[in-house]
Write a protein that holds these residues in place. Structure first.
Motif, PDB file in Angstrom:
ATOM      1  N   ALA A  54       0.749  -1.474   0.169  1.00 39.31           N
ATOM      2  CA  ALA A  54      -0.125  -0.007  -0.590  1.00 39.31           C
ATOM      3  C   ALA A  54       1.010   1.498  -0.018  1.00 39.31           C
ATOM      4  CB  ALA A  54      -0.862  -0.177   0.898  1.00 39.31           C
ATOM      5  N   ALA A  55       2.352   1.007  -0.503  1.00 43.62           N
ATOM      6  CA  ALA A  55       3.327   1.954  -0.497  1.00 43.62           C
ATOM      7  C   ALA A  55       2.585   2.640   0.993  1.00 43.62           C
ATOM      8  CB  ALA A  55       2.680   3.098  -1.886  1.00 43.62           C
ATOM      9  N   LEU A  56       3.348   2.136   2.023  1.00 43.85           N
ATOM     10  CA  LEU A  56       3.072   3.110   3.739  1.00 43.85           C
ATOM     11  C   LEU A  56       4.179   2.718   4.356  1.00 43.85           C
ATOM     12  CD1 LEU A  56       1.584   5.270   4.754  1.00 43.85           C
ATOM     13  CD2 LEU A  56      -0.107   3.083   6.331  1.00 43.85           C
ATOM     14  N   TRP A  57       4.885   1.514   4.007  1.00 42.01           N
ATOM     15  CA  TRP A  57       5.825   1.146   4.729  1.00 42.01           C
ATOM     16  C   TRP A  57       6.595   2.241   5.127  1.00 42.01           C
ATOM     17  CZ3 TRP A  57       6.285  -2.632   8.297  1.00 42.01           C
ATOM     18  CH2 TRP A  57       7.993  -2.875   8.677  1.00 42.01           C
ATOM     19  N   ASN A  58       7.452   2.709   4.603  1.00 35.81           N
ATOM     20  CA  ASN A  58       8.468   3.411   4.240  1.00 35.81           C
ATOM     21  C   ASN A  58       8.159   4.677   6.288  1.00 35.81           C
ATOM     22  OD1 ASN A  58      10.890   2.117   3.245  1.00 35.81           O
ATOM     23  ND2 ASN A  58       9.857   2.642   1.641  1.00 35.81           N
ATOM     24  N   GLU A  59       6.541   5.810   5.961  1.00 37.77           N
ATOM     25  CA  GLU A  59       6.464   6.090   6.017  1.00 37.77           C
ATOM     26  C   GLU A  59       6.262   6.070   7.606  1.00 37.77           C
ATOM     27  OE1 GLU A  59       3.311   8.283   3.751  1.00 37.77           O
ATOM     28  OE2 GLU A  59       4.543   7.557   2.978  1.00 37.77           O
ATOM     29  N   VAL A  60       6.117   4.885   8.565  1.00 41.19           N
ATOM     30  CA  VAL A  60       4.936   4.175   9.312  1.00 41.19           C
ATOM     31  C   VAL A  60       6.139   3.059  10.384  1.00 41.19           C
ATOM     32  CG1 VAL A  60       3.082   4.768   8.549  1.00 41.19           C
ATOM     33  CG2 VAL A  60       3.661   2.144   8.602  1.00 41.19           C
ATOM     34  N   LYS A  61       7.107   2.503   9.325  1.00 42.87           N
ATOM     35  CA  LYS A  61       7.796   1.836   9.720  1.00 42.87           C
ATOM     36  C   LYS A  61       8.324   2.045  11.453  1.00 42.87           C
ATOM     37  CE  LYS A  61      12.659   1.906   7.190  1.00 42.87           C
ATOM     38  NZ  LYS A  61      12.361   3.078   7.087  1.00 42.87           N
ATOM     39  N   ASP A  62       9.050   3.286  11.571  1.00 45.81           N
ATOM     40  CA  ASP A  62       8.962   3.049  12.986  1.00 45.81           C
ATOM     41  C   ASP A  62       7.993   3.920  13.792  1.00 45.81           C
ATOM     42  OD1 ASP A  62      11.521   2.664  12.066  1.00 45.81           O
ATOM     43  OD2 ASP A  62      11.792   5.029  10.905  1.00 45.81           O
ATOM     44  N   ARG A  63       6.996   3.817  13.192  1.00 44.29           N
ATOM     45  CA  ARG A  63       6.015   3.898  14.635  1.00 44.29           C
ATOM     46  C   ARG A  63       4.282   3.126  14.221  1.00 44.29           C
ATOM     47  NH1 ARG A  63       3.768   9.726  10.993  1.00 44.29           N
ATOM     48  NH2 ARG A  63       1.994   9.285  13.020  1.00 44.29           N
ATOM     49  N   LEU A  64       4.817   1.726  14.372  1.00 42.61           N
ATOM     50  CA  LEU A  64       3.822   0.576  14.029  1.00 42.61           C
ATOM     51  C   LEU A  64       2.819   1.094  14.950  1.00 42.61           C
ATOM     52  CD1 LEU A  64       6.249  -2.295  12.628  1.00 42.61           C
ATOM     53  CD2 LEU A  64       4.219  -0.640  11.276  1.00 42.61           C
ATOM     54  N   HIS A  65       3.135   0.981  16.766  1.00 47.36           N
ATOM     55  CA  HIS A  65       2.393   1.136  17.378  1.00 47.36           C
ATOM     56  C   HIS A  65       1.437   1.991  17.482  1.00 47.36           C
ATOM     57  CE1 HIS A  65       3.533  -3.048  17.850  1.00 47.36           C
ATOM     58  NE2 HIS A  65       4.348  -2.714  17.647  1.00 47.36           N
ATOM     59  N   GLU A  66       2.036   3.272  17.163  1.00 49.09           N
ATOM     60  CA  GLU A  66       0.746   4.276  17.379  1.00 49.09           C
ATOM     61  C   GLU A  66      -0.114   4.737  16.673  1.00 49.09           C
ATOM     62  OE1 GLU A  66       3.235   8.355  15.867  1.00 49.09           O
ATOM     63  OE2 GLU A  66       5.115   7.561  17.170  1.00 49.09           O
ATOM     64  N   PRO A  67      -1.249   5.417  16.962  1.00 52.74           N
ATOM     65  CA  PRO A  67      -2.743   4.963  16.939  1.00 52.74           C
ATOM     66  C   PRO A  67      -2.712   5.397  15.197  1.00 52.74           C
ATOM     67  CG  PRO A  67      -2.713   7.017  18.513  1.00 52.74           C
ATOM     68  CD  PRO A  67      -1.374   6.328  18.215  1.00 52.74           C
ATOM     69  N   GLY A  68      -3.687   4.124  14.517  1.00 57.23           N
ATOM     70  CA  GLY A  68      -3.961   4.456  13.352  1.00 57.23           C
ATOM     71  C   GLY A  68      -4.911   5.901  13.050  1.00 57.23           C
ATOM     72  N   THR A  69      -5.192   6.106  13.285  1.00 55.68           N
ATOM     73  CA  THR A  69      -6.079   7.830  13.321  1.00 55.68           C
ATOM     74  C   THR A  69      -5.196   9.150  13.546  1.00 55.68           C
ATOM     75  OG1 THR A  69      -6.857   7.709  15.956  1.00 55.68           O
ATOM     76  CG2 THR A  69      -8.531   6.671  14.114  1.00 55.68           C
ATOM     77  N   GLY A  70      -4.176   8.492  14.071  1.00 51.58           N
ATOM     78  CA  GLY A  70      -2.807   9.434  14.037  1.00 51.58           C
ATOM     79  C   GLY A  70      -2.434   9.891  12.644  1.00 51.58           C
ATOM     80  N   LEU A  71      -2.772   9.373  11.831  1.00 54.34           N
ATOM     81  CA  LEU A  71      -2.151   9.391  10.443  1.00 54.34           C
ATOM     82  C   LEU A  71      -2.639  10.542   9.578  1.00 54.34           C
ATOM     83  CD1 LEU A  71      -1.762   5.894   9.598  1.00 54.34           C
ATOM     84  CD2 LEU A  71       0.326   7.477   9.837  1.00 54.34           C
ATOM     85  N   SER A  72      -2.051  10.929   8.346  1.00 52.37           N
ATOM     86  CA  SER A  72      -2.542  12.154   7.936  1.00 52.37           C
ATOM     87  C   SER A  72      -3.761  11.696   7.441  1.00 52.37           C
ATOM     88  CB  SER A  72      -1.465  13.132   6.363  1.00 52.37           C
ATOM     89  OG  SER A  72      -1.364  11.919   6.076  1.00 52.37           O
ATOM     90  N   GLY A  73      -4.343  11.950   6.270  1.00 57.47           N
ATOM     91  CA  GLY A  73      -5.859  11.087   5.607  1.00 57.47           C
ATOM     92  C   GLY A  73      -5.436  10.248   3.982  1.00 57.47           C
ATOM     93  N   GLY A  74      -3.718  11.018   4.232  1.00 53.96           N
ATOM     94  CA  GLY A  74      -4.186  10.657   2.335  1.00 53.96           C
ATOM     95  C   GLY A  74      -3.609   9.054   3.469  1.00 53.96           C
ATOM     96  N   GLN A  75      -2.367   9.440   4.364  1.00 54.58           N
ATOM     97  CA  GLN A  75      -1.387   7.996   4.529  1.00 54.58           C
ATOM     98  C   GLN A  75      -2.981   6.804   5.121  1.00 54.58           C
ATOM     99  OE1 GLN A  75       0.519  10.010   7.536  1.00 54.58           O
ATOM    100  NE2 GLN A  75       2.317   9.693   6.412  1.00 54.58           N
ATOM    101  N   GLN A  76      -3.753   7.375   5.697  1.00 54.31           N
ATOM    102  CA  GLN A  76      -4.606   6.804   6.694  1.00 54.31           C
ATOM    103  C   GLN A  76      -5.578   5.883   5.488  1.00 54.31           C
ATOM    104  OE1 GLN A  76      -8.098   8.307   8.811  1.00 54.31           O
ATOM    105  NE2 GLN A  76      -6.543   9.888  10.283  1.00 54.31           N
TER     106      GLN A  76
END
Ligand SMILES: Nc1ncnc2c1ncn2[C@@H]1O[C@H](COP(=O)(O)OP(=O)(O)OP(=O)(O)O)[C@@H](O)[C@H]1O
Ligand SMILES: [Mg+2]
Length: 265
Positions: free
Chosen positions: A145-167
């Motif tokens: 889903a082309a998201l790994w690089n942006e979230v790999k260091d914050r996997l345990h943070e809430p999904g709702t804290g991402l930007s709209g496009g990241q969500q």
């Protein structure tokens, strides 16, 4: 017919994955889908196009029974997945939706961590035997889903804290994590920037080798880039359905012609 042409036809003809027969949808008195008949192929990307309010999302939701969750929605006709009636009383909608996954028009991550959003489906359907296998599914889905690089260091943070496009990309990762047979995507790129959009289009193209993908889009360019089949809806009717290149170059119906040339919409 000689043997060779039978072999060629078998290679050329893709299996029918979903078959809709005389489908009507009503919201109260409003007749939103009018007598739709269509056969959607396996290992193919099908684009649903048409002006706002023409019924694209409504018809898409029929395919995994999401309209069941709308009280005033009523469906008539028949929809088959691999020849089985999905509205049969014996069909469990939860099991059906694991096979027919969906990405919605608005991102709707669960109020859970990024990791748990993606791991949720594989966990409830028992797709991973070990933690390492689960980690692998989560990483692969997020990469897809082309998201790994942006979230790999914050996997345990809430999904709702991402930007709209990241969500939205998180919801795509969640949908592919259960390896559905059919993936329904309702304007999956409307909240994405051009880079993420092209990454998601690449993912859609990869998914086609294993799955049947149906994508609703307002972008003619996107429909032309990602799909092999296109269905044009207008005022609840399926006006025209065929090979994407033919729909865009030689539409048969004047309403399709007007829409793709930008005169109605
Ligand atoms: N939950 C609902 N209750 C009542 N009417 C609805 C509901 N959802 C959709 N409709 C109506 O059904 C028709 C088709 O709506 P639908 O959302 O399927 O259109 P769409 O083609 O997906 O449009 P868009 O491109 O704007 O997303 C519209 O007239 C809409 O107002
Ligand atoms: Mg819609």
């Amino acid at each position: 017919m000689n043997d060779m042409s039978i072999v060629e036809r078998a290679v050329d003809q893709k299996d029918i994955k979903i078959s809709a027969k005389d489908v009507q949808v009503y919201y109260g008195d409003k007749h939103a889908i009018k007598d739709v008949n269509v056969e959607i192929l396996d290992k193919t990307v099908t684009a649903f196009i048409g002006p706002s309010g023409c019924g694209k999302s409504t018809f898409l939701r029929c395919i995994n029974r999401m309209n069941d969750t709308i009280d005033i929605a009523r469906i008539e006709g028949r929809i088959e997945l691999d020849g089985e009636d999905i509205y049969d009383r014996r069909v469990d909608p939860v099991q059906l939706r694991a096979k027919v996954g969906m990405v919605f028009q608005k991102p709707n991550p669960f109020p859970k961590s990024i990791f748990d959003n993606v791991a949720y489906g594989p966990r409830i359907h028992g797709l991973a035997r070990t933690r390492a296998e689960l980690d692998e599914i989560v990483e692969k889905s997020l990469r897809g889903a082309a998201l790994w690089n942006e979230v790999k260091d914050r996997l345990h943070e809430p999904g709702t804290g991402l930007s709209g496009g990241q969500q939205q990309r998180l919801c795509i990762a969640r949908a592919v994590a259960t390896q559905p047979e059919v993936l329904l995507m309702d304007e999956p790129c409307s909240a994405l920037d051009p880079i993420a959009t092209s990454q998601v289009e690449e993912l859609i193209d990869q998914l086609r080798s294993d799955y049947s993908v149906v994508i609703v889009t307002h972008s003619m360019q996107q429909a032309a880039r990602v799909s092999q089949k296109t269905a044009f809806f207008h005022l609840g009717n399926l006006v025209e359905y065929g090979n994407t290149d033919e729909i865009f170059t030689r539409p048969r119906d004047p309403r399709t012609e007007s829409y793709i040339s930008g005169r109605i919409g």
